[in-house]
Enzyme design. Structure first.
Site, PDB file in Angstrom:
ATOM      1  CB  CYS A   1     -17.881  69.920  25.941  1.00  0.00           C
ATOM      2  SG  CYS A   1     -17.310  68.243  25.584  1.00  0.00           S
TER       3      CYS A   1
ATOM      4  CB  CYS B   1     -13.552  69.374  23.992  1.00  0.00           C
ATOM      5  SG  CYS B   1     -14.219  70.096  25.478  1.00  0.00           S
TER       6      CYS B   1
ATOM      7  CB  CYS C   1     -15.810  67.338  29.532  1.00  0.00           C
ATOM      8  SG  CYS C   1     -15.401  68.853  28.663  1.00  0.00           S
TER       9      CYS C   1
ATOM     10  N   GLY D   1       7.216  87.266  12.828  1.00  0.00           N
ATOM     11  CA  GLY D   1       6.160  87.397  11.833  1.00  0.00           C
ATOM     12  C   GLY D   1       6.648  87.452  10.400  1.00  0.00           C
TER      13      GLY D   1
ATOM     14  CB  CYS E   1     -12.561  66.535  26.033  1.00  0.00           C
ATOM     15  SG  CYS E   1     -14.318  66.182  26.236  1.00  0.00           S
TER      16      CYS E   1
END
Lengths: 288, 190
Positions: free
Chosen positions: A238, A263, A241, A29, A269
Site C-alpha cells: 500500500c 488499501c 501505509c 447458503g 489503512c
C-alpha cells in the site's frame, strides 16, 4: 425520526424478514425468498442489505457501513446517515467498534469477532444465473445439489485460459451443501468467509432473496485438486501505509501514467498509519 | 372472552427486536442461551415462549397450539392474530411437550425454508439430560443440559437431522431463557 417507525421498516415487514433470516441461518447458503419492500433509494444501492440491517438493528447497536472497503463513499455515507436518522443508532468507521457492519463488495481486513454481524449487499444471489437463466431450473439444481454446470464452467476456464478466470463473486460451497454467491467481493476475501467467527447475512433487494452463513461454518471456494483455489495478491505494498497483506485499489493520479496503490479498506489503512506505518507515497503526503 | 387479558410487550418495537436478536444468535450458535424480557406470559406459557410468539408470529403464520396450552390461546390470538392450523400446515408449533416431528412440515427439496419451527417449552435449560451438539455455528462440540425432552430425544432428532436440508427447527424456552436447535445441528447423548 418523526413519521417513521424505528429503523424505517414497519414491524410487520421486520417480522417477515426476521422469520426469513432464522430459516436462512438454519439452512446455511440456501436462498430464502422474502417480500422485498420499496426503499427510499433505488435497487442496486443496497436495498437488500438495508432491509436486513433494519430488521436486526437495535438502539444499542453501533453501525459501520462500507462500500468497496471505504467508509467515505457515497453509498456508505448515505446508508450510514439513513440509519443514524431513522434509528438513531451510533455509527462508527472503526471495524472493531461496530456490532453490525453493512458492506458492499468487501470484507474488512481486520478479523471479525463472535459478537459482530456482517450484512452483505447482494445484487445477484443466484450463483448459477450466468449459466442457467431459468430460476425454475436453478432452484431444482439447488434442491438436487447438482452443481456440475459450475464445475464445467471452471474447467472450461482452465482449458481456455490456463486458470479460473473469476476474480470476484467467486462461487463457494457452504456447509458442503449449497453453492452460494459470496456477493461481488474479490476472491481475495473468500478465505475470510470460511470459519468466520461472526454471523454473515446476505440481502438481495431486487431479487428478493435472503441467505446466511452461521459463525464457524465451512465455506469452500470451488476448485479442483490439481487447480487449487488461490487468491491473487497485488505485487505492491500500500502506497500510504505500506501494508503488503491487504486488498489494494489502483488510483490513477495524473495524465502521465502515475498511479498509486492503496488499501481498499480505508479504516485498516488509517489505523496502520496512525500506528506509525508509512508507505512509499505516504512520506510525500506527510511532507507537503 | 376473559377480561383479564395480560398485555403484550411493554415496548413492542425494542422488546421484539431484542428477543429476535436472542433467537437469531441462538439459531446461529446452537445451544447458546439468552434471556428475554418485556412480557409476563399467560399461564401455562413461560415468559420466553410468549416473547418468541410475540416476536415472530402474526396473521401470516398459521400456528398449531398444543391442546395442553389451550388456556393461552385467547392471549396468543389477540396479541399475534396467528390463525390456528393443524400440525401439517403450521409454520409455528407452540408445544409444552415435544410433538411428533413427523406430523410437521419439513419443507420440500426446493423450498426447505417452508418447514415448521417448534417453540418448545421445557422445564430447564441449565439442568437435566446432557447432550452434545455439533454443526454449523459451533467451533467445537458444545455440551448443553436440557430438562423436559423425551428420553429418546437424540434418536428422534437424528431422524430430523438426517433429512437435512429439510427438517424442523426447534426454539427451546424455559422461564425467561431460550436457546435454539436448527436442523443443521447433530445431537448425541452426553
Amino acid at each position: 425520526m418523526k413519521g417513521y417507525n424505528f429503523a424505517y421498516l414497519d414491524e410487520q415487514t421486520k417480522r417477515m424478514i426476521r422469520r426469513g433470516l432464522l430459516k436462512a441461518v438454519a439452512i446455511p447458503g440456501h436462498q430464502v425468498p422474502f417480500g422485498s419492500r420499496e426503499m427510499p433509494l433505488p435497487y442496486g444501492w443496497g436495498t437488500g442489505g438495508i432491509q436486513v440491517t433494519a430488521s436486526i438493528l437495535g438502539a444499542n447497536d453501533v453501525l459501520k457501513v462500507i462500500d468497496q472497503g471505504a467508509d467515505d463513499t457515497t453509498n456508505a455515507v448515505s446508508i450510514r446517515r439513513f440509519f443514524a436518522r431513522t434509528a438513531g443508532v451510533a455509527t462508527t468507521t472503526a471495524t472493531a467498534e461496530a456490532t453490525v457492519i453493512q458492506t458492499r463488495h468487501r470484507i474488512p481486513e481486520k478479523q471479525l469477532r463472535e459478537d459482530q454481524i456482517i450484512v452483505y449487499q447482494v445484487p445477484q444471489p443466484e450463483p448459477l444465473f450466468r449459466l442457467e437463466s431459468s430460476r425454475v431450473e436453478t432452484k431444482r439444481m439447488h434442491g438436487l445439489s447438482d452443481y456440475g454446470l459450475m464445475h464445467v464452467k471452471l474447467y472450461e476456464d482452465i482449458s481456455r485460459f490456463g486458470q479460473i478466470s473469476i476474480s470476484y463473486d467467486y462461487p463457494v460451497m457452504v456447509n458442503e451443501r449449497y453453492l452460494m454467491s459470496p456477493s461481488p467481493i474479490p476472491a481475495f476475501d473468500n478465505p475470510k468467509m470460511d470459519m468466520m467467527p461472526a454471523l454473515q447475512l446476505f440481502g438481495a433487494g431486487r431479487e428478493k432473496r435472503i441467505y446466511a452463513i452461521p459463525p464457524w461454518t465451512r465455506v469452500k471456494s470451488l476448485d479442483f485438486e490439481d487447480h487449487p483455489f488461490r487468491t491473487i495478491n497485488a505485487p505492491h505494498p500500500c502506497g500510504l501505509c505500506g501494508a503488503t497483506d491487504s486488498y489494494l485499489d489502483e488510483v490513477v493520479t495524473d495524465n502521465h501514467g502515475g498511479r498509486l496503490f492503496v488499501c481498499s479498506d480505508t479504516d485498516h489503512c488509517a489505523e496502520r498509519r496512525a500506528a506509525g506505518h508509512v508507505g512509499t507515497d505516504g512520506f510525500q503526503e506527510a511532507a507537503e | 372472552m376473559s377480561n383479564d387479558l395480560s398485555p403484550a410487550f411493554a415496548d413492542p418495537i425494542a422488546d421484539a427486536q431484542s428477543c429476535f436478536r436472542s433467537v437469531l444468535d441462538a439459531m446461529a450458535r446452537p445451544g447458546h442461551r439468552h434471556a428475554t424480557s418485556g412480557v409476563s406470559a399467560p399461564a401455562p406459557l413461560c415468559d420466553a415462549a410468549a416473547a418468541v410468539l410475540l416476536t415472530l408470529a402474526d396473521h401470516e403464520t398459521p400456528l398449531w397450539l398444543d391442546p395442553a396450552a389451550a388456556d393461552a390461546s385467547v392471549w396468543i390470538t389477540f396479541h399475534t392474530g396467528a390463525p390456528a392450523a393443524p400440525p401439517a400446515q403450521a409454520m409455528f408449533a407452540m408445544a409444552l411437550s415435544l410433538p411428533d416431528l413427523t406430523h410437521l412440515s419439513v419443507g420440500t427439496d426446493e423450498t426447505p425454508e417452508t418447514s415448521a419451527t417448534v417453540i418448545l417449552q421445557v422445564a430447564s435449560l441449565t439442568t437435566g439430560q446432557r447432550y452434545v451438539l455439533e454443526g454449523p455455528g459451533l467451533r467445537e462440540p458444545k455440551v448443553v443440559a436440557i430438562d423436559g425432552l423425551p428420553p429418546d430425544f437424540a434418536a428422534i432428532w437424528q431422524r430430523n437431522h438426517a433429512q437435512y436440508p429439510l427438517g424442523v427447527d426447534l426454539i427451546l424456552c424455559a422461564g425467561n431463557q431460550l436457546t435454539a436447535l436448527p436442523r443443521s445441528v447433530s445431537i448425541k447423548d452426553a
